[in-house]
Structures are given as C-alpha cells and as structure tokens.
Scaffold this active site. Structure first.
Site, short mmCIF file in Angstrom:
data_model
loop_
_atom_site.label_atom_id
_atom_site.label_comp_id
_atom_site.label_asym_id
_atom_site.label_seq_id
_atom_site.Cartn_x
_atom_site.Cartn_y
_atom_site.Cartn_z
CE LYS A 73 -14.65 -12.95 84.56
NZ LYS A 73 -13.26 -12.70 84.15
CG ASP A 74 -10.70 -15.98 83.67
OD1 ASP A 74 -11.10 -15.00 83.01
OD2 ASP A 74 -10.46 -15.93 84.89
NE ARG A 119 -17.44 -6.80 80.87
CZ ARG A 119 -16.64 -7.16 81.88
NH1 ARG A 119 -15.43 -6.62 81.98
NH2 ARG A 119 -17.04 -8.05 82.76
NE ARG A 136 -5.90 -7.00 81.68
CZ ARG A 136 -4.75 -7.66 81.49
NH1 ARG A 136 -4.05 -7.47 80.39
NH2 ARG A 136 -4.32 -8.53 82.38
CB CYS A 227 -13.81 -16.17 67.23
SG CYS A 227 -14.88 -14.86 66.59
#
Length: 293
Positions: A73-74, A119, A136, A227
């Site tokens: 995902k990173d 999210r 974070r 994006c």
C-alpha cells in the site's frame, strides 16, 4: 541476502516473514524514510504515495541491499527504473479496522482519529455526522493514543501481524470502506537485472495475490498517480482465476463518492477499465477538474 526495510516493528516483522518464507538467512538494512521522520505532517501533504519507500528503494538501487520488503500500500503505482516487484507473497486481510468502537456504536458527532483522507471520506459518506482528527505514527503509537478518540482506524493486517487483533472492535466491510491499493499485501522489490535473485524470489510468489495487486495498481495509474482526491480499490480472484475489481474516488469531505465494479481476466486491462468508467462516465473527471481549479 540483505533486505532494505523501514525501522518500525511492523516493517521488521514483515521482513522476517519474507525471510522465513524464503528459508534463508536475511540481514536487515534499516533505512529511515521521510514519512518516518515527518510524523508531524499529514501523509497527503507530503505527496502521499512514496513517502515511506523512496529511501528504501534507493538502498536497493545503490547496492546496499539485495531487495526491499514493502507494505504494498505504500508503493507508487509503478516501480522506478531499474527495480521490479520480484515477488508478492500471499496477501493478508486487506480491510480496515476500527479500534475503540464499532461504526454503528459511535455516538452522533463522534471523533475518529485517522491520517488517511481515503478513510475519512468513506466514513463521512457512511456517517455524515462524524468528525475527524489527524493521527500519525506506528501501530503502538496509534494504539496508545486511541483513548483520545471515540475510535481510530487502522489496517487489519497490521494489527494481525503484530498480534494485536484483541484491539479490533470491527473489521470494516469493503462495501463501506474500500481499502488502499495494495493494503494487506507485501511486495518484494529487487533490481531488474538480478536474474538469480528473481528466480529465488519466485518461490514465494502467490499468483492470485499478484493478480489482485496488479489490477489495483493499474487502476491507480489510470486515475493518476498525483490524484489529490481520496482513492481506494480492492480486487479479488475466484477459484477460476476470474477477477472482480471495485474502485472508488471521492471528494475530501465525503459528500460525493463514486464507485464502480467490473470483472475480467487480465489485471491491467481490468484496472484501466474500472478507472476509465469512473473518469469518463462516472463523473470523476469533473471532480478532479474542480480540485485542480
């Protein structure tokens, strides 16, 4: 063999998982990334994709390490010149999880902690009454701060790998919150010209997980790497090798959320098809134009 990895407990554990799957001793080459250093800045403000991997990739390219282990995902949607994803082991749970409460159990106006615009947007779409605050840090840091919120959102796979599933109050259905591209999957990246290592890495390749990851990455590439809107995707592969991909793009406030699903055999074609439908027919191009304006 030497494996470049971030310093977090989760990243080191993921490297150990790959080493165990390979059945060979692996020396960890620990690298600190800009995403690890700048915990005071939201990920999307630093450019989003790539903030946890660029320095790790550099360690492989300059020869300090033979390969790198990433949370998929990173990764940006394309590897830099000279690197390839040499193996995708079997994927773990791709879904997000709530810690502190279930979604239905959250009171009106509840405060949810997350640093992810993806999210936030989807939870706001499902529950417009919710409020959000940034969060974070590594898994232990976020768990320690969970009591400051009504709930926090984390990747279910990260909690499972670290043996902390006891903290999960609800695993969120992808019909409510689509995960980040590649969430739950590991990607082992190596130099493209290292033929011998690529052959060794092939032993831990899981075909369906690779197909799903490639479909999701193709979707992200077509939407556009830069994006600025929340984007999510999830591909699944059935027993016959047939893939289903669902893609999502939303406004930052979650007031507008677009989804589309399609089925196909080729991951890249499928990823592009879902993205093009959202861009050309679903209204995503208009949303992107508004952000650029």
């Amino acid at each position: 063999m030497r494996a470049a990895t971030r310093a977090s407990a989760l990243a080191r554990l993921e490297t150990d998982l790959v080493a165990a799957a390979l059945g060979e001793p692996v020396e960890a080459v620990v690298v600190q990334t800009v995403g690890d250093r700048r915990t005071d800045v939201a990920i999307w403000e630093m450019g989003g994709q790539g903030v946890f991997v660029k320095e790790v990739q550099a360690a492989v390219l300059d020869g300090r390490a033979d390969f790198a282990v990433h949370s998929a995902k990173d990764l940006p949607s394309a590897s830099p010149d000279g690197l390839v994803i040499g193996a995708v082991p079997e994927r773990d749970d791709p879904r997000d999880a709530l810690v502190g409460s279930t979604l239905d159990g959250l009171p009106v106006g509840a405060r949810v902690g997350t640093g992810s615009v993806r999210r936030r947007a989807q939870l706001a779409w499902a529950r417009p009454d919710l409020t959000f605050a940034g969060l974070r840090g590594n898994i232990d840091t976020r768990l320690a701060k969970a009591s400051e919120f009504d709930a926090v959102v984390m990747a279910a796979a990260a909690l499972r790998r670290l043996g902390k599933t006891f903290a999960i109050d609800e695993v969120l259905d992808p019909l409510v919150v689509l995960p980040q591209v590649g969430q739950g999957a590991l990607a082992v990246e190596c130099r493209a010209d290292d033929v011998e290592l690529r052959q060794r890495l092939a032993a831990i390749e899981h075909g369906p997980s690779r197909q799903a990851l490639e479909a999701e990455r193709a979707y992200l590439r077509e939407i556009g790497e830069g994006c600025q809107l929340p984007v999510g995707a999830l591909a699944t592969v059935d027993a016959d090798g047939r893939m289903t991909l669902t893609g999502m793009i939303a406004t930052l406030d979650g007031h507008t959320l677009l989804r589309h699903s399609d089925v196909g055999d080729d991951p890249v074609t499928l990823g592009r098809s879902v993205a093009r439908h959202l861009l050309d027919d679903g209204g995503a191009t208009a949303l992107l134009s508004e952000v650029e304006a």
